[in-house]
Design a protein around this motif. Structure first.
Motif, PDB file in Angstrom:
ATOM      1  N   MET B 153      28.384   2.253 -26.736  1.00 48.97           N
ATOM      2  CA  MET B 153      29.104   1.341 -27.629  1.00 48.97           C
ATOM      3  C   MET B 153      28.190   0.473 -28.494  1.00 48.97           C
ATOM      4  SD  MET B 153      30.636  -1.382 -24.852  1.00 48.97           S
ATOM      5  CE  MET B 153      31.900  -0.334 -24.187  1.00 48.97           C
ATOM      6  N   SER B 157      27.968  -4.769 -28.429  1.00 49.06           N
ATOM      7  CA  SER B 157      29.203  -4.551 -27.683  1.00 49.06           C
ATOM      8  C   SER B 157      28.920  -4.404 -26.202  1.00 49.06           C
ATOM      9  CB  SER B 157      29.917  -3.303 -28.200  1.00 49.06           C
ATOM     10  OG  SER B 157      30.320  -3.490 -29.519  1.00 49.06           O
TER      11      SER B 157
ATOM     12  N   ARG C  46      36.066   2.998 -41.118  1.00 44.40           N
ATOM     13  CA  ARG C  46      36.537   2.486 -39.824  1.00 44.40           C
ATOM     14  C   ARG C  46      36.269   0.985 -39.707  1.00 44.40           C
ATOM     15  NH1 ARG C  46      37.699   5.657 -35.749  1.00 44.40           N
ATOM     16  NH2 ARG C  46      36.754   4.204 -34.284  1.00 44.40           N
ATOM     17  N   LEU C  51      37.755  -1.161 -36.903  1.00 44.39           N
ATOM     18  CA  LEU C  51      37.502  -0.305 -35.747  1.00 44.39           C
ATOM     19  C   LEU C  51      36.018  -0.137 -35.456  1.00 44.39           C
ATOM     20  CD1 LEU C  51      40.070   2.507 -36.575  1.00 44.39           C
ATOM     21  CD2 LEU C  51      40.352   0.653 -34.954  1.00 44.39           C
ATOM     22  N   ASN C  52      35.162  -0.778 -36.236  1.00 44.63           N
ATOM     23  CA  ASN C  52      33.733  -0.583 -36.035  1.00 44.63           C
ATOM     24  C   ASN C  52      32.994  -1.903 -36.215  1.00 44.63           C
ATOM     25  OD1 ASN C  52      31.041   0.162 -36.157  1.00 44.63           O
ATOM     26  ND2 ASN C  52      31.548   2.181 -36.948  1.00 44.63           N
ATOM     27  N   HIS C  53      32.394  -2.384 -35.145  1.00 40.00           N
ATOM     28  CA  HIS C  53      31.711  -3.682 -35.202  1.00 40.00           C
ATOM     29  C   HIS C  53      30.331  -3.580 -35.814  1.00 40.00           C
ATOM     30  CE1 HIS C  53      34.928  -4.960 -32.677  1.00 40.00           C
ATOM     31  NE2 HIS C  53      34.626  -4.032 -31.795  1.00 40.00           N
TER      32      HIS C  53
ATOM     33  N   VAL D 212      37.582  -4.869 -23.553  1.00 40.84           N
ATOM     34  CA  VAL D 212      36.517  -3.864 -23.481  1.00 40.84           C
ATOM     35  C   VAL D 212      36.824  -2.693 -24.421  1.00 40.84           C
ATOM     36  CG1 VAL D 212      35.446  -2.151 -21.995  1.00 40.84           C
ATOM     37  CG2 VAL D 212      35.726  -4.462 -21.182  1.00 40.84           C
ATOM     38  N   GLU D 214      38.460  -2.855 -27.098  1.00 41.57           N
ATOM     39  CA  GLU D 214      38.263  -3.375 -28.451  1.00 41.57           C
ATOM     40  C   GLU D 214      36.805  -3.241 -28.889  1.00 41.57           C
ATOM     41  OE1 GLU D 214      41.110  -5.409 -30.074  1.00 41.57           O
ATOM     42  OE2 GLU D 214      39.922  -4.373 -31.584  1.00 41.57           O
ATOM     43  N   LEU D 215      35.889  -3.253 -27.914  1.00 41.68           N
ATOM     44  CA  LEU D 215      34.462  -3.247 -28.245  1.00 41.68           C
ATOM     45  C   LEU D 215      33.956  -1.876 -28.678  1.00 41.68           C
ATOM     46  CD1 LEU D 215      33.133  -5.411 -25.301  1.00 41.68           C
ATOM     47  CD2 LEU D 215      33.199  -6.044 -27.684  1.00 41.68           C
ATOM     48  N   ALA D 216      34.762  -0.838 -28.431  1.00 44.48           N
ATOM     49  CA  ALA D 216      34.283   0.509 -28.743  1.00 44.48           C
ATOM     50  C   ALA D 216      34.074   0.670 -30.243  1.00 44.48           C
ATOM     51  CB  ALA D 216      35.291   1.544 -28.236  1.00 44.48           C
ATOM     52  N   ASN D 217      33.109   1.477 -30.606  1.00 47.74           N
ATOM     53  CA  ASN D 217      32.797   1.657 -32.022  1.00 47.74           C
ATOM     54  C   ASN D 217      33.121   3.041 -32.551  1.00 47.74           C
ATOM     55  OD1 ASN D 217      31.796  -0.828 -32.947  1.00 47.74           O
ATOM     56  ND2 ASN D 217      29.993  -0.529 -31.694  1.00 47.74           N
ATOM     57  N   HIS D 218      33.164   4.008 -31.680  1.00 46.82           N
ATOM     58  CA  HIS D 218      33.360   5.377 -32.184  1.00 46.82           C
ATOM     59  C   HIS D 218      34.823   5.719 -32.341  1.00 46.82           C
ATOM     60  CE1 HIS D 218      29.353   6.750 -32.464  1.00 46.82           C
ATOM     61  NE2 HIS D 218      29.060   6.295 -31.259  1.00 46.82           N
TER      62      HIS D 218
END
Lengths: 58, 252, 201, 218
Positions: B153, B157, C46, C51-53, D212, D214-218
């Motif tokens: 992640m 994160s 995204r 959807l992407n930090h 948790v 929410e933290l995903a990026n893919h």
């Protein structure tokens, strides 16, 4: 002074094995904790070196 | 106050300031540990039964204490990271983790080696030993989070996720302790449980205090020492690193 | 204005791909996002969708699109993936996709939608038997929902045959005429789409 | 929107019978094989049945649990949920439906355990209640680990490492309940603690799980 001689100090009233094993283990962990930051330094240096090599190749 | 808080957000400031602190705490750790351990292992009187075995206490008690305090500290650092998003806190948490795990190991081993002459066995399913064992697994789980999650992640994160894990774990620690004690009273014959020790004379507990203070200083020292390097590693590409450590980064 | 992006940067931990990207998308505007492979087109889309930090910077949506339920009703995102449940039927999947945006359609409307994407007669078939093109059409069929104001498509023409590429182009043009805005990526050149081009570098 | 999510999970609950059968087959086999390792002249089956069942439940529920969010992640459904109503409702619905998926077969297995381990049938209601509470707690803790390890290869080991220590209290109080019931002692204390832990877990962990995810990026 609870011990009369050095031999008595080592034997710890017959419990020397237990006491000194624990002390040894403590020393081991302490050394490990003191040395392990150098692993990070090594990691950093390896990364920098890799980056440099990549840049030189360009 | 706010400015003080803001300063903690600056990686460069932390990196520069922590050098001195870590040195100070290092010296204090050396001083108090030497004092406590030499006093405890050499000069403190034997137990009232002429028993030298109890000297393990000077390592066992501080390590068992710090094992729990460190986990709590990691959880608090995690909370601070989630709420105020201070960049340095997850790095501090990561940096102190190996020390905490070492403390659990030392507490377990010293407990076993203290127990062997006292109870006649290395391991009993005593409430304290058992819950310390599970604390060890909590540490390992957290460690796995810090080392594996960045791959799935991303680093920031992963730091947040690990903070959540630490908080969930720290809420659970008292529940685990309580449940294990309950389980223990159901199953264990009362004869081989750790009961309160007889009151100690000052010549016995003063070295213990010194040793505990020494462990605290050691924790801070090791935490800062690791955190500085981890911070450097995380921010290697940032401009401040070149400025502060020109020999490491700039040299080509 | 639909959305305004200010000073965006894309950073995966240590690798900064680009920064200082700012753009606006106005109503009835068609924007084609272009960049070479691996420049972070998908991450940008995204990131805009939250959807992407790894995307840093400021994304400001129109005032009437900021609330959670407004966003769900007004913004459609179709990425590479097809969010279908393979064990559910085509019709159930369609209802689910619409339901996620708070829309409930009558049986007739649903039948018309299936007809439109060429899946009439497939209503009761499990979605796992659909081909890639059919699944994509099913997902894209959401674009007919009347509440939508902004479509964000990542490679929408992939897996579509010629007839449905034209179908989608027509949809996009009609949406544009009604005041909607579209941001999309595409490797193919699509005839008939006059889009403003946005380059990533 | 909630209705749509609920309907999806409810339909999937029945459309994927294999998901329901897989853990329970393992559970049943574990329980039935276990006595083969025992000298039955030395151990009393009735006192072993409940602890064995609990441990088997822990293992079998953990198995495959890392897939809980994986498919929704793979298909992009999770993205759509994140963009619409947020993850909390999704997580709650997912958890309730998954708990039903594991609980229904447990209802069938428990009488079998009672039969094969020669336990008194009168213990069934309390044991069922304890089993329901314990399985609910296992599901929510395992879901937390599943959310954390989403996108990791070979997540099973990490799942076990993260979950099993946290489940110690559940195991202890569930075991204590069963033990008390079988010895015809007051069992209310233990089961109240079990219920308290399960409630605490269900009130706090869904938040943790959704943050948790929410933290995903893919």
């Amino acid at each position: 002074m609870p011990f009369d001689s050095l031999a008595e100090f080592w034997s710890m009233g017959g419990h020397g094995f237990y006491v000194w094993t624990v002390v040894l283990f403590f020393a081991l962990l302490l050394v490990l904790n003191l040395v392990s930051p150098s692993f990070i330094t090594r990691r950093i240096k390896a990364r920098l070196k890799r980056q440099q090599q990549l840049q030189q190749r360009r | 106050m706010w400015q003080w808080f803001h300063k903690w957000g600056s990686a460069k400031w932390f990196y520069q300031a922590s050098a001195a602190w870590s040195r100070v705490f290092g010296y204090f750790a050396l001083l108090f540990l030497t004092l406590g351990l030499v006093w405890g292992f050499v000069f403190a009187p034997a137990d009232y039964q002429m028993n030298h075995n109890y000297r393990i206490m000077y390592l066992h008690v501080p390590s068992a204490m710090l094992a729990q305090i460190t986990y709590l500290l990691i959880a608090i650092l995690g909370l601070v990271n989630l709420v105020w998003k201070i960049k340095i806190t997850p790095i501090l948490a990561r940096a102190v983790l190996p020390f905490g795990a070492s403390c659990v190991l030392l507490a377990l081993l010293s407990g076993a080696f203290w127990g062997r002459p006292t109870w006649g066995t290395y391991w009993i399913w005593d409430a304290r030993l058992t819950s310390t064992l599970f604390l060890f697994f909590l540490y390992m789980g957290l460690w796995a989070c810090y080392s594996l999650l960045p791959a799935s992640m991303g680093r920031n994160s992963a730091y947040k996720a690990a903070a959540i894990v630490a908080i969930v774990g720290s809420v659970n620690i008292p529940i685990i302790k309580f449940s294990v004690e309950w389980w223990n009273t159901l199953h264990q014959p009362a004869s081989i449980r750790l009961t309160q020790r007889p009151a100690m004379p000052a010549s016995m507990y003063l070295p213990l205090f010194a040793s505990i203070i020494g462990f605290y200083c050691l924790m801070v020292y090791l935490m800062l020492k690791r955190a500085r390097l981890l911070l450097l590693e995380d921010e290697l590409h940032k401009a401040w690193v070149k400025e502060v450590e020109p020999k490491l980064v700039g040299g080509s | 204005m639909i959305l305004q992006a200010v000073n965006l940067a894309l950073r995966f931990d240590d690798w900064q791909l680009w920064r200082g990207l700012s753009f606006t998308i106005a109503q009835a505007e068609l924007v084609h996002l272009r960049a070479a492979n691996g420049r972070g087109k998908t991450s940008l889309l995204r990131g805009l969708m939250g959807l992407n930090h790894w995307l840093e910077g400021d994304v400001r949506w129109a005032v009437d699109m900021q609330a959670e339920e407004d966003f769900a009703a007004k913004v459609l995102f179709v990425g590479h993936k097809t969010p279908l449940a393979s064990e559910l039927s085509v019709l159930e999947n369609l209802q689910l996709l619409q339901g996620l945006r708070g829309q409930v359609s009558s049986q007739q409307q649903l039948a018309a939608t299936l007809q439109d994407i060429g899946l009439q007669g497939f209503a009761d078939m499990p979605a796992k038997w659909l081909s890639a093109g059919q699944s994509r059409r099913l997902v894209l069929s959401q674009c007919d929902l009347p509440s939508l104001r902004f479509w964000c498509f990542d490679e929408p023409f992939v897996a579509l045959d010629k007839m449905y590429v034209e179908w989608l182009v027509a949809k996009i043009q009609a949406f544009q005429l009604s005041g909607g805005a579209v941001l999309f990526t595409s490797h193919q050149e699509i005839p008939g789409l006059a889009a403003r081009e946005l380059y990533l570098d | 929107m909630i209705n749509a999510m609920l309907r999806r999970e409810w339909l999937l609950l029945w459309r994927r019978p294999q998901d329901m059968l897989q853990p329970i087959t393992l559970l049943l086999l574990l329980i039935l094989v276990f006595p083969m390792a025992l000298d039955l002249t030395q151990f009393s089956l009735p006192s072993l049945g409940w602890p064995v069942l609990l441990n088997a439940v822990l293992l079998s529920l953990l198995l495959g649990m890392e897939q809980l969010f994986a498919e929704d992640q793979r298909t992009g459904y999770l993205d759509q949920v994140r963009m619409s109503y947020g993850l909390y409702a999704y997580v709650l619905i997912k958890l309730v439906c998954h708990w039903l998926r594991v609980w229904l077969p447990l209802v069938v297995v428990l009488p079998l355990v009672i039969f094969f381990y020669q336990m008194p049938l009168s213990a069934l209601p309390v044991l069922l209640l304890a089993l329901s509470l314990a399985s609910a707690a296992v599901v929510v803790f395992a879901a937390f680990a599943a959310a954390l390890t989403l996108g990791l290869a070979r997540a099973g080991m990490l799942m076990a490492l993260l979950v099993l220590p946290l489940l110690v209290p559940v195991l202890v109080f569930a075991a204590a309940t069963g033990q008390a019931v079988l010895m015809v002692e007051p069992w209310q204390g233990a089961i109240l603690w079990l219920a308290a832990i399960t409630c605490l877990a269900w009130s706090l962990l869904p938040w943790a799980i959704s943050s948790v995810l929410e933290l995903a990026n893919h």
